[in-house]
Design a protein around this motif. Structure first.
Motif, short mmCIF file in Angstrom:
data_model
loop_
_atom_site.label_atom_id
_atom_site.label_comp_id
_atom_site.label_asym_id
_atom_site.label_seq_id
_atom_site.Cartn_x
_atom_site.Cartn_y
_atom_site.Cartn_z
N THR A 88 -17.13 5.26 1.95
CA THR A 88 -16.27 6.19 1.41
C THR A 88 -16.98 7.46 1.44
N CYS A 89 -17.20 8.05 2.45
CA CYS A 89 -17.99 9.13 2.61
C CYS A 89 -17.01 10.64 2.91
N LEU A 90 -15.67 10.05 3.04
CA LEU A 90 -14.40 11.22 3.19
C LEU A 90 -14.71 11.68 4.60
N ASN A 100 -7.37 4.82 10.32
CA ASN A 100 -6.53 4.09 9.30
C ASN A 100 -5.97 4.63 8.03
N LEU A 101 -6.02 6.07 8.23
CA LEU A 101 -5.24 6.81 7.03
C LEU A 101 -3.93 7.41 7.63
N LEU A 102 -3.16 7.76 6.53
CA LEU A 102 -2.06 8.49 6.85
C LEU A 102 -2.19 9.91 7.26
N PRO A 114 0.70 -1.28 -0.03
CA PRO A 114 0.00 0.03 0.05
C PRO A 114 0.85 1.34 -0.09
N HIS A 115 0.30 2.40 -0.56
CA HIS A 115 0.86 3.72 -0.62
C HIS A 115 1.30 4.12 0.86
N LYS A 116 0.45 3.88 1.92
CA LYS A 116 0.50 4.08 3.08
C LYS A 116 1.81 3.68 3.68
C1 B12 Z 1 -8.67 -0.62 -1.32
C2 B12 Z 1 -8.49 0.77 -1.09
C3 B12 Z 1 -9.80 1.06 -0.01
C4 B12 Z 1 -10.69 0.08 0.50
C5 B12 Z 1 -10.45 -0.43 1.69
C6 B12 Z 1 -9.48 0.29 2.77
C7 B12 Z 1 -8.09 -0.29 2.78
N1 B12 Z 1 -7.26 0.72 3.41
O1 B12 Z 1 -7.49 -1.18 2.57
C8 B12 Z 1 -12.00 1.14 0.76
C9 B12 Z 1 -12.82 1.12 -0.65
C10 B12 Z 1 -12.94 0.80 1.91
C11 B12 Z 1 -11.32 2.56 0.97
C12 B12 Z 1 -11.88 3.54 1.53
C13 B12 Z 1 -11.19 5.00 1.70
N2 B12 Z 1 -10.07 5.02 1.05
CO1 B12 Z 1 -8.89 3.94 0.38
N3 B12 Z 1 -7.91 2.91 -0.94
C14 B12 Z 1 -7.77 1.66 -1.23
C15 B12 Z 1 -6.27 1.38 -1.92
C16 B12 Z 1 -6.78 1.31 -3.53
C17 B12 Z 1 -5.59 0.02 -1.68
C18 B12 Z 1 -5.17 -0.25 -0.23
C19 B12 Z 1 -4.64 -1.09 0.27
O2 B12 Z 1 -3.92 -2.07 -0.53
N4 B12 Z 1 -5.21 -1.96 1.57
C20 B12 Z 1 -4.39 -2.99 2.04
C21 B12 Z 1 -4.25 -2.65 3.65
C22 B12 Z 1 -3.59 -3.69 4.23
O3 B12 Z 1 -3.31 -1.53 3.67
P1 B12 Z 1 -3.80 -0.02 4.09
O4 B12 Z 1 -4.82 -0.05 4.91
O5 B12 Z 1 -3.90 0.72 2.87
O6 B12 Z 1 -2.51 0.39 4.65
C23 B12 Z 1 -1.89 -0.37 5.84
C24 B12 Z 1 -0.77 -0.99 5.52
O7 B12 Z 1 0.15 0.48 4.93
C25 B12 Z 1 -0.06 -0.80 7.04
N5 B12 Z 1 1.34 -0.65 7.24
C26 B12 Z 1 1.98 0.61 7.58
N6 B12 Z 1 3.26 0.29 7.67
C27 B12 Z 1 3.52 -0.90 7.28
C28 B12 Z 1 4.78 -1.54 7.36
C29 B12 Z 1 4.69 -3.05 7.09
C30 B12 Z 1 5.94 -3.79 6.95
C31 B12 Z 1 3.62 -3.59 6.91
C32 B12 Z 1 3.52 -5.04 6.47
C33 B12 Z 1 2.28 -3.03 6.80
C34 B12 Z 1 2.14 -1.58 7.22
O8 B12 Z 1 -0.86 -0.02 7.94
C35 B12 Z 1 -1.98 0.45 7.07
C36 B12 Z 1 -3.12 0.59 7.84
O9 B12 Z 1 -3.63 -0.59 8.32
C37 B12 Z 1 -5.31 2.42 -1.53
C38 B12 Z 1 -4.33 3.10 -2.76
C39 B12 Z 1 -3.07 2.14 -2.34
N7 B12 Z 1 -2.80 1.23 -3.44
O10 B12 Z 1 -2.52 1.90 -1.47
C40 B12 Z 1 -6.46 3.82 -1.38
C41 B12 Z 1 -6.19 4.76 -0.33
C42 B12 Z 1 -5.57 4.03 1.08
N8 B12 Z 1 -7.62 5.23 0.09
C43 B12 Z 1 -7.54 6.52 0.35
C44 B12 Z 1 -8.84 7.12 0.99
C45 B12 Z 1 -8.64 8.63 1.06
C46 B12 Z 1 -9.79 6.48 1.22
C47 B12 Z 1 -11.20 7.16 1.87
C48 B12 Z 1 -11.04 8.16 2.74
C49 B12 Z 1 -11.96 7.61 0.57
C50 B12 Z 1 -13.50 8.02 0.62
N9 B12 Z 1 -14.06 8.37 -0.29
O11 B12 Z 1 -14.06 7.92 1.71
C51 B12 Z 1 -11.72 6.11 2.50
C52 B12 Z 1 -11.38 5.69 3.91
C53 B12 Z 1 -11.25 4.29 4.45
C54 B12 Z 1 -10.41 4.25 5.64
N10 B12 Z 1 -10.61 5.01 6.74
O12 B12 Z 1 -9.45 3.49 5.51
C55 B12 Z 1 -6.26 7.08 0.43
C56 B12 Z 1 -5.54 7.33 1.72
C57 B12 Z 1 -4.67 8.92 1.89
C58 B12 Z 1 -4.34 8.87 3.22
N11 B12 Z 1 -4.39 10.16 3.72
O13 B12 Z 1 -4.04 7.86 4.06
C59 B12 Z 1 -5.27 5.90 -0.65
C60 B12 Z 1 -3.98 5.79 -0.53
C61 B12 Z 1 -5.70 6.45 -2.10
C62 B12 Z 1 -5.09 7.77 -2.48
N12 B12 Z 1 -5.18 7.87 -3.87
O14 B12 Z 1 -4.45 8.78 -1.81
N13 B12 Z 1 -10.11 2.38 0.27
#
Ligand code: B12
Length: 244
Positions: free
Chosen positions: A227-229, A156-158, A139-141
């Motif tokens: 996804t209400c932001l 759960n956001l950055l 993930p980008h985060k």
């Molecule tokens: C699938 C997705 C969704 C899904 C699932 C949510 C999710 N986070 O997985 C849904 C549709 C629900 C969603 C909703 C939203 N999303 Co979205 N989503 C994505 C997407 C396309 C993939 C995320 C992914 O791979 N998830 C898998 C999980 C495991 O990862 P993660 O939660 O993103 O991040 C985790 C890891 O980074 C982990 N982590 C951190 N450090 C480390 C280190 C190691 C070694 C490991 C293993 C893990 C780890 O901790 C994080 C939190 O759990 C990303 C873009 C991208 N390619 O990253 C955008 C993204 C995360 N979304 C984004 C946004 C803004 C939203 C919404 C606010 C949009 C809205 N219209 O409301 C909501 C908020 C939901 C929330 N509160 O999380 C932004 C986040 C920006 C930010 N400030 O963080 C992204 C980056 C897109 C962008 N263009 O910027 N999303």
């Protein structure tokens, strides 16, 4: 403009600096607000897929846009009802950061470097995005935390000190000779704040504080998220940024 490396170093002193600054100016000319170069070589192979470096591209959401969401509890619903959601600033900047990542990937490939765009389109096309679990391998985060940009909030956001969560990001994985950083996640400044939890009307956020390795599903119920932001816009750090 935020850069990923120390200012004032003569390029000749460091291999790859030139490429860093070239990429920085290309991306900022094309609308990026911040760019970081991150060393991902230490991550597991299934995460970095053999790429040693990552370029994080970011656009900041405008203060006016954030205030609009703050003042309009059903903002996204209204935009959907009025068929204007395609004009939503976050959507436009998500397309924008993805487009920059795809273009940069092509430029790096033209220069003979291996590069992979993590745009939604390319992740889906290459089968690396799982619609079932709504996850991607890296993930980008994760890359943003390794750049030292901020912490993962209870939303759960950055969350960053400067812009809160009001950013759109995309990443490019590459073997290009970049000058990179690898930092540990910043300390969470959420403390006892639960504003995002209270703002999440469908109850998708579970109120957990993030820690390294915590499964996403212990932070967020993706099936409940509408996804209400609001968790992005109502975070006090985002509100502080929007207040200007
Ligand atoms: C699938 C997705 C969704 C899904 C699932 C949510 C999710 N986070 O997985 C849904 C549709 C629900 C969603 C909703 C939203 N999303 Co979205 N989503 C994505 C997407 C396309 C993939 C995320 C992914 O791979 N998830 C898998 C999980 C495991 O990862 P993660 O939660 O993103 O991040 C985790 C890891 O980074 C982990 N982590 C951190 N450090 C480390 C280190 C190691 C070694 C490991 C293993 C893990 C780890 O901790 C994080 C939190 O759990 C990303 C873009 C991208 N390619 O990253 C955008 C993204 C995360 N979304 C984004 C946004 C803004 C939203 C919404 C606010 C949009 C809205 N219209 O409301 C909501 C908020 C939901 C929330 N509160 O999380 C932004 C986040 C920006 C930010 N400030 O963080 C992204 C980056 C897109 C962008 N263009 O910027 N999303």
């Amino acid at each position: 403009m935020v850069t990923g490396y120390p200012v004032g170093q003569l390029p000749a002193e460091r291999a790859g600096v030139t490429l860093n600054s070239e990429i920085l100016s290309i991306l900022s000319d094309r609308g990026a607000d911040f760019t970081h170069f991150v060393d991902i070589s230490g991550l597991a192979g299934e995460l970095n897929r053999g790429y040693p470096g990552a370029i994080l591209i970011g656009m900041v959401l405008s203060r006016g846009y954030v205030r609009k969401i703050m003042d309009t509890p059903d903002y996204v619903e209204r935009m959907v009802r009025s068929c204007e959601i395609h004009m939503d600033e976050f959507q436009l900047k998500e397309v924008g950061t993805d487009r920059l990542a795809d273009e940069l990937t092509d430029r790096l490939a033209e220069r003979g470097h291996e590069a992979f765009s993590q745009s939604e389109g390319n992740l889906t096309e290459t089968g690396l995005y799982s619609e079932g679990t709504r996850t991607s391998p890296l993930p980008h985060k994760t890359i943003a935390l390794m750049a030292g940009l901020g912490w993962i909030g209870k939303n759960n956001l950055l969350v960053t000190r400067e812009f809160g969560s009001a950013v759109s990001m995309c990443t490019v994985l590459t073997d290009a000779p970049l000058d990179t950083v690898r930092r540990s996640p910043a300390e969470s400044l959420c403390g006892s704040c639960e504003t995002c939890i209270d703002a999440c009307l469908p109850g998708a956020l579970k109120g957990r504080a993030w820690e390294a390795g915590i499964p996403r599903d212990e932070m967020l119920d993706v099936d409940r998220c509408v996804t209400c932001l609001r968790c992005m816009a109502l975070c006090p750090w985002t509100v502080r940024y929007a207040a200007g």
